[in-house]
Every structure is written in structure tokens, then in C-alpha cells.
Write an enzyme that holds these catalytic residues in place. Structure first.
Site, PDB file in Angstrom:
ATOM      1  N   GLU A   1       0.954   6.893  -3.248  1.00  0.00           N
ATOM      2  CA  GLU A   1      -0.384   6.306  -3.363  1.00  0.00           C
ATOM      3  C   GLU A   1      -1.374   7.211  -4.100  1.00  0.00           C
ATOM      4  OE1 GLU A   1      -1.839   4.962   0.396  1.00  0.00           O
ATOM      5  OE2 GLU A   1      -0.160   3.602   0.719  1.00  0.00           O
TER       6      GLU A   1
ATOM      7  N   GLU B   1       6.153   1.209   2.306  1.00  0.00           N
ATOM      8  CA  GLU B   1       5.315   1.180   3.510  1.00  0.00           C
ATOM      9  C   GLU B   1       4.816  -0.230   3.747  1.00  0.00           C
ATOM     10  OE1 GLU B   1       1.922   3.792   3.859  1.00  0.00           O
ATOM     11  OE2 GLU B   1       3.044   5.484   3.030  1.00  0.00           O
TER      12      GLU B   1
HETATM   13  C1  FCB Z   1      -1.118   4.511   3.753  1.00  0.00           C
HETATM   14  C2  FCB Z   1      -0.662   5.955   3.733  1.00  0.00           C
HETATM   15  C3  FCB Z   1       0.012   6.399   4.996  1.00  0.00           C
HETATM   16  C4  FCB Z   1      -0.622   5.803   6.234  1.00  0.00           C
HETATM   17  C5  FCB Z   1      -0.791   4.312   6.090  1.00  0.00           C
HETATM   18  C6  FCB Z   1      -1.367   3.630   7.314  1.00  0.00           C
HETATM   19  O1  FCB Z   1      -2.181   4.332   2.862  1.00  0.00           O
HETATM   20  O2  FCB Z   1       0.231   6.182   2.667  1.00  0.00           O
HETATM   21  O3  FCB Z   1       0.012   7.790   5.002  1.00  0.00           O
HETATM   22  O4  FCB Z   1      -1.807   6.445   6.505  1.00  0.00           O
HETATM   23  O5  FCB Z   1      -1.596   4.041   4.983  1.00  0.00           O
END
Ligand code: FCB
Length: 460
Positions: free
Chosen positions: A181, A363
Site C-alpha cells: 500500500e 488483504e
Molecule cells: C491496511 C494495512 C494493514 C491493516 C489493514 C486494516 O491498510 O495494510 O496493515 O492496517 O489496513
């Protein structure tokens, strides 16, 4: 952990695999170094920018820090055992740059390198693929002191770090990601002051964006040179950016947020250009030949997705727009994030159409403020509902042609959730931070059952 059906509210669709996914679809879980490892001064680890930032009064809810976190540095074997019982096929983690290079460059720290040897070997023994991310935001403080992402030299420092990691683990790790990210840590760190280094400085933001892109290219080249069979990517958060109001100014604000959030990294890395909204702003930092350095061939696209984001025009804000809330009527998670699985499906389809790379969802998940009940169990029904709805959206995207090959839940464990500290829990496994006891939540049992059902479908 056995698969305890009684912990999961019975629902006929539980555990059923739904629409078909590719046979070798990968199910995994994700974490990151600063959020779980703790042990911030153990065995020669250097300080990171998050160690520094957490000590600034008022930055983190409850004054929390990552000093201990889940103490994963010492409890990694127990955490691997948990993953094995979940039945996940892959684990995405990040290496803490200051643990292996305490000064960011220069002499490596053998004890820090040895920790990831133990972790990777333990994963392989448990039959779990290690997916290694080089950067999940914990920049060595020593490099921040030399200018951090604002200086062009950092691309070389990152390339050297990537080479060290690839040389050490490339015999056992096949999947590498350069950055997690990049838009979040640059925009929050240099545009909104919510993350280190805590600036609201547009010119600094543009320098940081460009140098992260150059570092990505240097990292890809370094890994490729050392590990020719590596599968390399960057991980991007992609979430629709919507205007909060109906004015043309709000629409322009949402377009600018979209450019910073969704495009500032994938576009140069995969198509060799900045998006139209940013290109004129980036002219001051781009040098001839830079896009060739940035646009290096990669093998997959990592996408993190939670919910849509909103912007409104704000002429006084440093970037000309402000972060805004979803409309009041939008369905929300217990911590207020909008629920919109259709947006996830659309993002997957759009990424497939635009970049034509195999996609891995690195994620997805949902947060809550949770505690065990009197029986010591966590009935996180809302998380199960979220994972089911987003899993169905993923299956719809695949049915419509998106080349999605894997899915990692954020997160294996409750952990240090940046500015929210330990208040917002995203784990499939509950962590009692006072005792470090791990308790799989109902969602862990559900996920294990779903992976098992999916595997059974594959063998029929
Ligand atoms: C993302 C991050 C991760 C975590 C999630 C909830 O943006 O990559 O580290 O904090 O959100």
C-alpha cells in the site's frame, strides 16, 4: 484447534464453496512486521519511524505502541501452529527493514536475518508457502534522518535491502512483494500527517511518491537478478473513490483522491506514466529515463481492499480536498467502515481489464471492538458475514472473467492497528494482549471449514 461447528451459527451456506474458483486457488492470511512482532530492541534491531511516531503524544489511540504487539518475534512457532490448524496454504508477512539492516544501509544484523530464517523454515515445515513483503511501512529511522522517501538515493538503499533479502531467503521464498500500500503511507505520511513522518506538505508528498516508485523498480530488478524464478509484485490498496456531495468541486476532489490512492503507483509501475491529474504535479521530480526504471516486469498484482473511500473539496486543505465519511445511510462495520461487497467485485474486474496480471487479494477483512464471552469464546458473527459476502463478490468477479488466484484474510491475529492502536481488532484469532494468549474466534473456525470444503471440492 478443531473445526468446532457449534461455534459457528448454523447457516446452510456456511462452508459451502459456492461458485467455482480455480483449482489451485490459494487461501491465506496476512500480517505485517511492526503490527505483530514486538521485540523492538531485541537482538540488534534498529529503530523504525513507527517507533518514533508512537512516542509523539496524541498520535496513537490510548498511547499504544508496537513495543510488544503480539510478541510474534518470540511466539512465531505458536503462530505457525495456529495457521497449520486453520489449514491456510500461504502466509503473507513482512520483513522489518530495521531488524535486518539497523541503519537501513550498511552492515546487516545477523540475528535479525536469522529470525526470518526460523520463520520461513517453520512455515515450510508446516506446508505453508511464505509470501514475503519487503516494506510494510516500518522505515529505518536512520534513513528517515537522512531524508527518507524525500531523497532520490533511497531507491538505491531499497534496492540494496531487496538484494540482501533475496540472497538470504530466495532459496526458500518464491513470492515477493516490494511494497504494501504505497499510497497509504505516502498520502497519510506526507499529505495528512496521520502516519510518519507526520507532514502535510504537497511537494514532499510528490517527492515521496516518485522515490517509492523508483525504489519499487530497483527492488524488482534486485530480486529478479538474484532469484530468477521469483514471482514478484507490488501490493496496492484499490478502493473506489466517491464524492461526498453532488457539486463539481466534490467530483474533482474524488478524482484527485482516486489519482493519489488508486493510480499513483500501479499506473507508473505497470503502464509507465502518472495519471492525468498527477502528471503535471509530478513534473518537478521526474527525470528522463525514470519510467523505464519504474516500469519493470512483474508477475502478479496484489490488491488490498476493504471499503469505498470518500472525498470532499476543501480549498484550505494542503491537497485541496478532505477525507470524508460515507453517507449516513450506508451499511457499516462495527468500526464504521462502509460495507459494499459489490465495490470489491467491480475493483477486481477493473484491475483485470486494465492490467491483465494474475490477481491475488493480499488483504481483506473487517475490524471490531471485541472481547471473549463468559465461556472465553469470541462469536464474531459480523466478521463471518463480511467474509462470506466479500467471498461471494470475489466468486462473482471470477465468474465474470477476473483472473483472481488467491485470497488472504487480514489478519491472522488481532494486532497494532496503526493510529487506532489495539482498539480495532481485525484478527481471525483473538489476542489477549495482557497475557499474549491466542483464542481462535468463530471466524477462524469458519475460515478453516471453508478452506477444507474448498479443498474437498477440488479432489472430487
Ligand atoms: C491496511 C494495512 C494493514 C491493516 C489493514 C486494516 O491498510 O495494510 O496493515 O492496517 O489496513
Amino acid at each position: 484447534m478443531s473445526i468446532r461447528a457449534e461455534l459457528i451459527d448454523q447457516d446452510p451456506s456456511d462452508g459451502k464453496a459456492g461458485r467455482p474458483l480455480p483449482r489451485d486457488f490459494i487461501w491465506g492470511v496476512s500480517t505485517s512486521s511492526y503490527q505483530i512482532e514486538g521485540a523492538v530492541t531485541a537482538d540488534g534491531r534498529g529503530a523504525s519511524v513507527w517507533d518514533t511516531f508512537c512516542r509523539k503524544p496524541g498520535q496513537i489511540a490510548n498511547g499504544d505502541t508496537g513495543d510488544v504487539a503480539c510478541d510474534h518475534y518470540h511466539r512465531f512457532a505458536e503462530d505457525i501452529a495456529l495457521m497449520r490448524r486453520l489449514g491456510v496454504q500461504a502466509y503473507r508477512f513482512s520483513v522489518a527493514w530495521p531488524r535486518v539492516l539497523p541503519q537501513g544501509s550498511g552492515p546487516p544484523n545477523e540475528a535479525g536475518l536469522a529470525f526470518y530464517d526460523r520463520l520461513i523454515d517453520g512455515l515450510l515445515e508446516a506446508g505453508i508457502q511464505p509470501w514475503l513483503c519487503l516494506y510494510h511501512w516500518d522505515l529505518p529511522q536512520a534513513l528517515q534522518d537522512r531524508g527518507g522517501w524525500e531523497v532520490r538515493e533511497i531507491a538505491r538503499w531499497f534496492g540494496d535491502y531487496a538484494r540482501l533479502v533475496a540472497r538470504r531467503y530466495g532459496d526458500r521464498v518464491k513470492h515477493f512483494a516490494t511494497f504494501n500500500e504505497p499510497s497509504v503511507f505516502t498520502l497519510f505520511g506526507y499529505g495528512f500527517a496521520w502516519h510518519p513522518p507526520g507532514l502535510t506538505d504537497r511537494a514532499a508528498l510528490h517527492r515521496a511518491i516518485h522515490h517509492v516508485n523508483l525504489a519499487h523498480g530497483a527492488g524488482v530488478d534486485a530480486i529478479r537478478a538474484v532469484v530468477p524464478r521469483a514471482k514478484i509484485a507490488a501490493i496496492h490498496n484499490v478502493q473506489p473513490s466517491r464524492p461526498v456531495g453532488t457539486t463539481p468541486e466534490d467530483a474533482a476532489a474524488a478524482r484527485l483522491l482516486d489519482a493519489y490512492w488508486n493510480q499513483a503507483f500501479p499506473e507508473p509501475q505497470l503502464l509507465g506514466r502518472y495519471p492525468a491529474e498527477l502528471a503535471p504535479l509530478m513534473e518537478a521530480v521526474v527525470r528522463p529515463g525514470d519510467f523505464e526504471r519504474i516500469q519493470r516486469p512483474v508477475d502478479w498484482f496484489g490488491v488490498n481492499h476493504y471499503s469505498p473511500i470518500y472525498a470532499r473539496a476543501d480549498a484550505k486543505a494542503p491537497l485541496g480536498f478532505a477525507w470524508a465519511d460515507a453517507p449516513p445511510e450506508a451499511p457499516r462495520s462495527p468500526i464504521g467502515w462502509q460495507l459494499d461487497p459489490a465495490a470489491f467485485r467491480d475493483v477486481l474486474l477493473e484491475l483485470h481489464r486494465r492490467y491483465r496480471l494474475p490477481i491475488y487479494v493480499t488483504e481483506n477483512g473487517t475490524g471490531a471492538v471485541e472481547a471473549p464471552n463468559d465461556a472465553g469464546e469470541i462469536h464474531d458473527r459480523e466478521r463471518i458475514e463480511y467474509l462470506k459476502a466479500y467471498g461471494e463478490a470475489l466468486r462473482e468477479a471470477v465468474a465474470a472473467g477476473a483472473d483472481v488466484r488467491g485470497y488472504f484474510v487480514w489478519s491472522l491475529l488481532d494486532n497494532f492497528e496503526w493510529g487506532a492502536g489495539y482498539a480495532n481488532r481485525f484478527g481471525l484469532v483473538y489476542v489477549d494482549f495482557a497475557t499474549q494468549r491466542r483464542i481462535p474466534k468463530a471466524s477462524a473456525h469458519w475460515y478453516a471449514r471453508m478452506i477444507h470444503a474448498q479443498a474437498m471440492e477440488g479432489v472430487q
